[in-house]
Scaffold this active site. Structure first.
Site, short mmCIF file in Angstrom:
data_model
loop_
_atom_site.label_atom_id
_atom_site.label_comp_id
_atom_site.label_asym_id
_atom_site.label_seq_id
_atom_site.Cartn_x
_atom_site.Cartn_y
_atom_site.Cartn_z
N TRP A 45 11.16 23.12 85.07
CA TRP A 45 10.16 23.86 84.13
C TRP A 45 9.73 23.17 82.94
O TRP A 45 8.91 23.40 82.03
CB TRP A 45 10.81 25.25 84.19
CG TRP A 45 11.96 25.80 83.14
CD1 TRP A 45 12.89 25.05 82.92
CD2 TRP A 45 12.03 27.05 82.67
NE1 TRP A 45 13.87 25.64 82.37
CE2 TRP A 45 13.12 27.02 81.90
CE3 TRP A 45 11.14 28.12 82.57
CZ2 TRP A 45 13.50 28.10 81.36
CZ3 TRP A 45 11.74 29.15 81.96
CH2 TRP A 45 12.98 29.18 81.24
N ASP A 184 20.91 29.38 81.45
CA ASP A 184 21.86 29.09 82.15
C ASP A 184 23.18 29.85 81.88
O ASP A 184 23.77 30.36 82.74
CB ASP A 184 22.62 27.50 81.33
CG ASP A 184 21.44 26.60 81.93
OD1 ASP A 184 20.43 26.95 82.18
OD2 ASP A 184 21.65 25.53 81.65
N ARG A 219 27.31 25.45 73.17
CA ARG A 219 27.26 25.08 74.23
C ARG A 219 28.15 26.21 75.15
O ARG A 219 28.97 26.60 74.89
CB ARG A 219 27.77 23.50 74.45
CG ARG A 219 27.02 22.71 73.72
CD ARG A 219 25.42 22.73 74.08
NE ARG A 219 25.73 22.09 75.67
CZ ARG A 219 24.34 22.12 76.34
NH1 ARG A 219 23.20 22.35 75.82
NH2 ARG A 219 24.61 21.61 77.31
N GLU A 422 15.91 22.43 70.43
CA GLU A 422 15.87 23.12 71.74
C GLU A 422 15.77 24.57 71.40
O GLU A 422 15.18 25.45 72.12
CB GLU A 422 17.08 22.81 72.42
CG GLU A 422 17.41 23.47 73.81
CD GLU A 422 18.51 22.51 74.41
OE1 GLU A 422 18.71 22.77 75.61
OE2 GLU A 422 19.31 22.03 73.69
N GLN A 437 13.07 17.89 71.17
CA GLN A 437 12.94 18.40 72.15
C GLN A 437 11.69 18.38 73.06
O GLN A 437 10.77 19.05 72.14
CB GLN A 437 13.77 19.69 72.45
CG GLN A 437 13.91 20.23 73.97
CD GLN A 437 15.18 19.94 74.59
OE1 GLN A 437 16.02 19.21 73.94
NE2 GLN A 437 15.30 20.31 75.68
#
Length: 451
Positions: A45, A184, A219, A422, A437
Site C-alpha cells: 500500500w 500493525d 515501536r 512516518e 518516508q
C-alpha cells in the site's frame, strides 16, 4: 497532557520541492523504497500512495511503480505486502517467509512476503489518471495505458480478496495478521492477539527496527513481535494455501477499515472498467462486491457511538475498541445522511481531530481521551499523514469539500518541518518513526500540487 510550543509555518512550493527530493532520493530504479533505512524494499500500500506522488514527477515513472508491484502478484491473484529488492537490512526478510519454496502461487522472482495489505491500488491508478489528464498528450496517453495494463491484475486482486478473505459473502474482508491491516499494532488487535500463542519452536530472530528507531516507545513490543512471527510460522505450515490459512490461522478478524477501502476501490475499479471497455461481467462483480462491503461496514457501527467495528471470526464477537478505523464508513459511504453527518462531526470534533490538545487538526489513530492513547507508539495515538490523505480523498469524493480542505491545510502544517516522517506525536508535533518516508512525501506532493 502539556502542550509544547508549536509554531510551524510552511511554504507550499518549498514543501513540494522537498517531497519531490525524498521520492527521487529513495528511487532505486525499479522501485521507490518505502524509506531509506528502516524500510528498504517495496510495500504494497506504500507503493500505491507513492505512485500518486510520482505522477507529479512523471506519469511514466508512476506507472512503472504500479507495474513493478503487479509483476510480483501471485498466480492466484494476491498482491503481497512486501516485494523485496536487492538490499538486505530488513527483518523479516524473504528467507523467513519462504514463499517461493512453499507456495506454488508465489513468484520465484522477485521474492515476496506471504500476506497482503489494504487494496488501495485502484484508488492510486484512478488518481494517476486524473493527474495524467491534466498534463501533456504524452502524459494522458501514459495514464490511459496504465489503466489498460493494470485493470485485469487489479480485478484478479479484488476477486482474490472476495473469494479467500470473505468466503461466506458477508461483505467484511478478513485479515490473518495485524500487518495486513496496515495498522500493525493498533489496539484493535489486542484481544485477537491473545489467542496467538507462540510455540517453543519459534525460530530465533533479531529485530533490526530497534537499531534504527532507538526509542522503544515508538515501536511494537517484543511480545507483539513474537506473535507476529508465530503467525508467519502458522502460514508456512499451511504452505500459504489461502483456504488453509483462513481455516487454521490463530488470528482471523473481519477488518472494517480494509473492507471500506475494498468497497470504494472496487467502485473506482468498476468506473475505470466501464470507461475502458473491460468485461461487463467483471465490472458487475466489482459493483456487487462494493455494495456488499459498503453495507457490511455500515451495519457494523455501534448503536451508541456510531463507530464501525471489527469482528473477531475466531470468537464470534465484535471488537468494541475506539480507534480511527471506526470512521471507516466515511471512506466508503453507506450511511444515511444524518448518520454520516454525525460521524463526520465526531471525526473533526473535540474528541478526535479537533481535540484542543492537538497541535494540528489531524485525526490521531486513537483519541487522546481514550485510556489506550499512547502519543508516541506507532498506531496507538500518533497522526499519520498518509491516512489523513486517504480521509481527505474520501471526503472530497463524498462531497465534504470543507472537511477535505481542512485536512489538507492541517496536515501540511504538521509536516511543515520538512522531515516527511512516518508519523507524528499529536500533542507536540514531534516527528516520529522513519524520516524521509516515501509515502508521506508522496501524499504531501499530491496535496501541494492538487487542483
Amino acid at each position: 497532557m502539556v502542550r509544547r510550543a508549536f509554531r510551524r509555518t510552511y511554504d507550499v512550493t518549498d514543501l513540494a520541492m522537498g517531497a519531490a527530493d525524498v521520492l527521487r532520493s529513495n528511487d532505486i530504479g525499479t522501485m521507490v523504497t518505502a524509506a531509506p533505512a528502516l524500510y528498504p524494499h517495496m510495500w504494497s500500500w506504500d507503493a500505491a500512495f507513492i505512485s500518486i506522488g510520482l505522477a507529479h514527477l512523471g506519469v511514466d515513472r508512476a506507472g512503472q511503480e504500479i507495474r513493478t508491484l503487479l509483476a510480483a502478484q501471485w498466480a492466484d491473484g494476491m498482491i503481497p505486502h512486501i516485494v523485496y529488492g536487492d538490499r538486505g537490512g530488513y527483518f523479516p526478510g524473504p528467507g523467513r517467509w519462504g514463499t517461493a519454496e512453499l507456495s506454488a502461487s508465489a513468484p520465484q522472482a522477485p521474492l515476496t512476503s506471504g500476506i497482503c495489505q489494504p487494496p488501495v491500488h485502484a484508488i492510486a491508478v484512478g488518481r494517476i489518471l486524473e493527474v495524467a489528464r491534466r498534463g501533456s498528450a504524452e502524459d494522458r496517453a501514459a495514464g490511459e495505458q496504465l489503466v489498460r495494463d493494470s485493470w485485469d491484475a487489479l480485478y484478479r486482486w479484488h476477486a482474490w480478496l472476495s473469494q479467500y478473505r470473505d468466503p461466506d459473502g458477508t461483505g467484511l474482508i478478513a485479515v490473518v495478521h495485524g500487518w495486513e491491516s496496515g495498522m500493525d499494532n493498533s489496539p484493535r488487535w489486542d484481544q485477537p492477539y491473545t489467542a496467538v500463542v507462540p510455540g517453543p519452536d519459534l525460530p530465533p530472530y533479531v529485530r533490526l527496527d530497534r537499531e534504527l528507531v532507538r526509542d522503544g516507545a515508538e515501536r511494537p513490543t517484543d511480545l507483539e513481535y513474537d506473535r507476529y512471527l508465530w503467525l508467519i510460522e502458522e502460514m508456512r505450515r499451511a504452505s500459504y494455501d489461502p483456504v488453509k490459512v483462513y481455516d487454521t490461522c490463530s488470528f482471523l478478524v473481519a477488518d472494517v477499515f480494509v473492507s471500506a477501502i475494498f468497497a470504494v476501490a472496487s467502485d473506482v475499479l468498476a468506473d475505470l472498467g466501464e470507461e475502458f471497455g473491460q468485461p461487463a461481467a467483471h465490472v458487475a462483480e466489482l459493483r456487487t462486491w462494493a455494495a456488499r462491503s459498503r453495507a457490511a461496514v455500515a451495519a457494523s457501527c455501534h448503536p451508541e457511538t456510531g463507530l464501525a467495528r471489527d469482528f473477531d471470526r475466531r470468537t464470534g464477537q465484535w471488537i468494541d475498541v475506539e480507534t480511527l478505523a471506526g470512521f471507516a464508513p466515511l471512506i466508503c459511504g453507506g450511511l444515511d445522511a444524518d448518520a454520516e453527518r454525525a460521524l463526520l462531526a465526531t471525526l473533526h470534533g473535540p474528541r478526535w481531530a479537533g481535540h484542543p490538545e492537538l497541535v494540528a487538526k489531524v485525526p490521531p489513530t486513537v483519541s487522546p481521551d481514550s485510556a489506550g492513547f499512547k502519543s508516541r507508539e506507532y498506531w496507538r495515538g500518533p497522526q499519520w499523514p498518509v491516512v489523513s490523505w486517504l480521509f481527505g480523498w474520501a471526503h472530497a469524493r463524498h462531497g465534504h469539500t470543507a472537511a477535505a480542505a481542512t485536512l489538507r491545510t492541517e496536515t501540511l502544517k504538521l509536516v511543515g518541518d520538512g522531515a516527511f516522517s512516518e508519523y507524528y506525536e499529536p500533542v507536540t508535533g514531534e516527528a516520529l518513526g522513519s524520516r524521509m518516508q516515501s509515502w508521506t512525501a508522496a501524499v504531501i506532493l499530491d496535496w501541494c500540487t492538487a487542483r
